[in-house]
Design a protein around this motif. Structure first.
Motif, short mmCIF file in Angstrom:
data_model
loop_
_atom_site.label_atom_id
_atom_site.label_comp_id
_atom_site.label_asym_id
_atom_site.label_seq_id
_atom_site.Cartn_x
_atom_site.Cartn_y
_atom_site.Cartn_z
N ARG B 46 0.02 -0.81 3.22
CA ARG B 46 0.90 -1.45 2.25
C ARG B 46 1.60 -0.46 1.32
NH1 ARG B 46 -3.63 -4.90 -0.34
NH2 ARG B 46 -4.68 -2.97 0.22
N ILE B 48 0.28 1.39 -1.08
CA ILE B 48 -0.15 1.18 -2.46
C ILE B 48 -0.08 2.47 -3.28
CG2 ILE B 48 -2.28 0.85 -3.79
CD1 ILE B 48 -2.62 -1.70 -2.67
N TYR B 50 1.93 4.97 -2.95
CA TYR B 50 3.34 5.23 -3.26
C TYR B 50 3.78 4.35 -4.43
CZ TYR B 50 8.36 5.65 -2.43
OH TYR B 50 9.69 5.88 -2.56
N MET B 51 3.41 3.05 -4.34
CA MET B 51 3.78 2.14 -5.43
C MET B 51 3.16 2.61 -6.74
SD MET B 51 3.11 -1.26 -3.26
CE MET B 51 2.94 -2.47 -4.54
N ARG B 54 4.76 5.18 -8.97
CA ARG B 54 6.00 4.78 -9.63
C ARG B 54 5.76 3.78 -10.77
NH1 ARG B 54 6.28 7.08 -5.68
NH2 ARG B 54 8.03 8.37 -5.05
N ARG B 55 4.54 3.69 -11.23
CA ARG B 55 4.21 2.74 -12.30
C ARG B 55 3.42 3.47 -13.37
NH1 ARG B 55 5.16 -0.49 -8.17
NH2 ARG B 55 5.24 -2.74 -8.44
N LEU B 63 -3.08 -2.51 -9.78
CA LEU B 63 -2.70 -2.28 -8.39
C LEU B 63 -3.94 -1.83 -7.61
CD1 LEU B 63 -0.06 -2.46 -6.91
CD2 LEU B 63 0.28 -0.04 -7.30
#
Lengths: 329, 408, 130
Positions: B46, B48, B50-51, B54-55, B63
């Motif tokens: 998914r 995750i 990488y996501m 960016r947060r 997450l």
């Protein structure tokens, strides 16, 4: 005569289907209750069949279509024919005198063979594995089943009843009271073996290995859908009634009408109702309770289990009956 | 039969009733016997990490909770440990105790859930319904303590978000009593049932040497007799004061065989162990603050200034979880976030476990490591619409490259 | 022994909570309408504990428009309306972590006990709090 027979057969088969589905509903409901669940409504099997009947038949690309379509019909016809040879409560078998217990044994094997054929005809790995397992299963449980039937029939014949293999005669002669203590022990062993064979014959846990949902995703039924699957489902329902009726005919062929001195129509109704209760008791004890109380076994464990302990038990029962004949005469 | 003499291939997955998540096995079988297996993960990748990069870190926390729905306290606990190490944040003792209590509650519910799944794989649905019925007690306690049945949202950098109130204590003790009373019944139904034993004894054997060489973790390793447990070997939080011991079937008076039965034994023992730990934590828990940053804006500001790297590790119900985090000053999110879930280590032990077993054993062996595919799937290579396969050498080269890049 | 458990369960009430009815109604909306008219009875769901994290509640008057909740929300649930300096919450995306409730400096946000939030449209009025 022929017309009447056709009408009777149709009535028996339709009644058997209805009954089979009701038993399936009861089985699911009671199994759910034993697991602490609510379970589906009693009419769920009827809803399932209705839904399947309007669904499309999907045929896999590598299948042999005619065999794939013929298998469910063969299974249903064979299962329906068995019912015509079995005494149903006070009613004599529709086809009395046209076949005997040996034929019933063969007919009982046909749905399993048909399912295996259908599994091979589907031509996919899971169904092929399921079909192989079904064949191994049949080779395992047919011998003890035959020993049980032969034991009963032989003892009945030695008591001077003929024709020997006729179901009407066997079910008309409750053996329990006619044999000595050794014979009762032998009969009990045979009954036990038959009760163990019943879930295997019906492919229910712990013997549902040809279908084994978590292992081979439904096995020999995996490619079946729609009407074909409904036919297999109905064949299974009929077979449930047939196996129950066979156990009842061989071991508990007693009626209530005689006890209460009833006659005529009332006697018939009471006996049929009692018969239904007996079949239900057999199905509940040997299918429903067993399937919620055990894990699925592996095919080699089943084969070993049937070939060694169960066959030994059945043969021991047979030997006890022979000894009983030598003692009692 | 003619059929049994030839070998053929059976695909299991990516979608199969035996698998609760997507993975693909290709078994080479001869009749019912398995000759070899090829495992292909990567279906539930998914992105995750990488996501997460960016947060901001508070968002990353939630997450990480969603890496795994069942270990939904393990991943955040590891992440906060890593970040606390990187940013130099102290955690008050009471918060440490609460973290331990919630993670042991999670182990309890995870093992009971596994027991049900394993029973279902064996075709024993009654045990599935039974173990999930009793699991409700711990789910209710988790809901009581955290407000959610899953994804508890309890740890935060520098502490925890909810305290355990004095009124809640008796409810937890009540649950502990309930499970202690039930333990005999559970071990009776699982360990003394002849059909369960017939299906699990000498099935999916993982020899201790294989477990050691293939770096198995968690109950999978412990069932093979390796006394390996992060809580014992590298104590963190307050586990050091609790003298946690890694449990193997020997602790139940059994000889270690490394089969599926042993894995059931180990998980049942750990249920009892978790109950003891929760009880002890409740008794020893000191009063005090539950977080060193009561004001969240202050925490966000501190994290933004922080610079450094940290590694967190935790014994999740399935084994060791590791998170690596690197923080850079002026950046709200982590500049690197790497997750290693327990199933990743337990993937290779599958291969010897499957060897020479039967097709009928596939579901229970696959389930015996308690796999979590979506936790594990950290990489999936797709080029122009087609999945690519990389060899071990290629992967090694690339990971060296990445390490060099990270070390600057 | 498992048989003892089985027989005990056979004769006791099933564990399953019969919410909203014993069997799935043919039409859920029809069933709910009947419940509204008092013709059918709804079995209540299992009660939630104190401190349950349900649907967000928003006190518009107290809100000072500081946007901290927007900063911490992991799922981008909250939208800022610059013209009124207030927020709009899309509950359909909410992960129920409650971080916005914790961060709010004036306690304008709270979590309720409401959890039956299914709707056909993610922009359904029941799923938007503002």
């Amino acid at each position: 005569m022929i017309v009447q027979m056709i009408w009777q057969s149709a009535a028996v088969v339709l009644g058997g289907l209805l009954l089979g589905l009701v038993y399936k509903g009861l089985d699911r409901k009671l199994a759910a209750r034993m697991q602490g669940r609510i379970g589906p409504p009693l009419r769920q099997p009827f809803l399932d069949v209705r839904k399947l009947m309007v669904k499309e038949n999907v045929v896999p690309r590598d299948a042999v279509p005619w065999l794939f379509h013929a298998a469910p019909i063969l299974a249903l016809v064979a299962a329906a024919t068995v019912l015509l040879y079995l005494p149903l409560g006070g009613l004599a078998p529709v086809l009395t005198g046209r076949g005997d217990l040996i034929l019933v044994l063969y007919l009982l094997a046909v749905p399993a063979v048909a399912m295996a054929l259908g599994g091979f005809a589907a031509g996919t790995p899971f169904s092929a594995v399921g079909a192989q397992r079904e064949i191994v299963m049949m080779m395992s449980y047919e011998f003890p089943l035959a020993v049980v039937v032969v034991g009963i029939v032989w003892r009945t014949a030695t008591l001077g009843h003929s024709p020997a293999f006729s179901l009407a005669v066997v079910s008309g002669t409750p053996l329990w009271s006619l044999v000595g203590p050794l014979g009762v022990l032998g009969l009990a062993l045979l009954l036990l073996c038959l009760l163990v064979v019943t879930p295997a014959e019906l492919s229910k846990i712990p013997f549902d290995i040809p279908e084994a949902e978590t292992e081979i995703a439904g096995g020999l039924l995996v490619e079946y859908s729609g009407v074909n699957l409904a036919l297999f489902y109905l064949a299974d329902a009929l077979k449930t009634v047939a196996m129950g009726a066979l156990v009842v005919a061989l071991f508990i062929p007693y009626g209530l009408a005689g006890v209460f001195g009833l006659e005529g129509l009332v006697a018939g109704i009471v006996d049929v109702a009692f018969f239904l209760v007996k079949v239900f008791a057999v199905v509940f004890a040997s299918v429903t309770v067993v399937r919620v109380a055990m894990a699925r076994l592996k095919v080699d464990q089943v084969a070993r289990g049937f070939w060694i302990p169960i066959t030994t038990a059945a043969l021991a029962g047979l030997v006890l009956l022979i000894l009983d004949k030598a003692v009692v005469g | 039969m003619e059929e049994t003499r030839t070998t053929f291939e059976i695909p299991v997955g990516p979608v199969h009733p035996a698998l609760k998540e997507n993975i693909r096995f290709t078994f080479r079988v001869e009749g019912e016997r398995i000759l070899g297996v090829d495992v292909k993960p990567g279906f539930v990748h998914r992105g995750i990490e990488y996501m997460g990069m960016r947060r901001n870190l508070i968002q990353v926390l939630y997450l990480s909770e969603r890496i795994c729905g069942i270990c939904s306290i393990s991943h955040p606990i590891v992440l906060v440990q890593a970040v606390e190490q990187a940013a130099g944040i102290e955690v008050p003792p009471r918060a440490q105790y609460i973290r331990v209590i919630v993670s042991e509650l999670e182990r309890l519910h995870s093992h009971l859930l596994w027991a049900g799944v394993a029973a279902h794989e064996l075709g024993f649905d009654t045990l599935l319904h039974l173990s999930w019925k009793v699991r409700e007690a711990v789910m209710d306690i988790l809901e009581e303590l955290t407000g959610n049945r899953v994804d508890y949202a309890i740890p935060i950098y520098g502490g925890v978000r909810r305290d355990i109130s004095p009124e809640q204590m008796p409810k937890v003790s009540e649950m502990i009593r309930y499970y202690r009373g039930l333990f005999e019944e559970l071990s009776d139904t699982f360990l003394r049932d002849p059909s369960v034993e017939a299906r699990t004894r000498n099935v999916g054997v993982l020899e201790p040497e294989e477990a050691h060489e293939l770096l198995a973790v968690g109950p999978t390793a412990r069932a093979s007799g390796l006394r390996k447990d992060v809580r014992q070997d590298w104590p963190y939080l307050v586990y050091g004061d609790m003298d946690v011991r890694a449990l193997t079937p020997e602790d139940h008076g059994l000889e270690v065989r490394g089969d599926v039965f042993d894995k059931i034994v180990v998980r049942l023992l750990e249920v009892a162990q978790s109950l003891d730990l929760i009880e002890r934590c409740m008794e020893e828990m000191p009063d005090g603050e539950i977080t060193s940053f009561p004001k969240l804006p202050a925490l966000l500001a501190h994290l933004k200034k922080a610079e450094g790297e940290g590694i967190g590790r935790h014994e999740a119900p399935r084994g060791e979880v590791i998170h690596y985090v690197r923080l850079e000053a002026g950046q709200e999110g982590p500049s690197v976030w790497k997750v290693k879930a327990p199933t990743y280590s337990n993937l290779m032990p599958w291969v010897p476990m499957f060897e020479d077993q039967e097709i009928a054993d596939i579901p229970i062996i696959a389930a015996s490591i308690d796999p979590c595919m979506c936790c594990m799937d950290r990489v999936h290579v797709v080029r122009s619409g087609r999945p690519e396969e990389w060899t071990k050498q290629e992967l090694l080269r690339r990971s060296w490259e990445k390490t060099r890049r990270l070390c600057g | 022994m498992i048989l003892k458990v089985l027989m005990a369960q056979l004769f006791s009430r099933p564990v399953t909570n019969r919410f909203p009815a014993k069997y799935m109604p043919r039409s859920v909306t029809g069933f709910l309408a009947k419940v509204g008219q008092g013709k059918a009875k709804l079995v209540p769901p299992v009660p939630v504990p104190k401190g349950f994290r349900g649907k967000l509640a928003y006190d518009r008057e107290t809100c000072i428009g500081c946007q901290l909740c927007i900063r911490v929300c992991p799922a981008s649930v909250i939208m800022f309306k610059p013209e009124t300096k207030k927020i709009r919450i899309h509950v359909a995306r909410c992960t129920f972590c409650g971080q916005c409730v914790d961060v709010c400096p004036v306690d304008a946000l709270a979590m309720t006990e409401e959890f039956l939030l299914a709707a056909y449209d993610r922009f359904d009025p029941s799923l938007i709090v503002e």
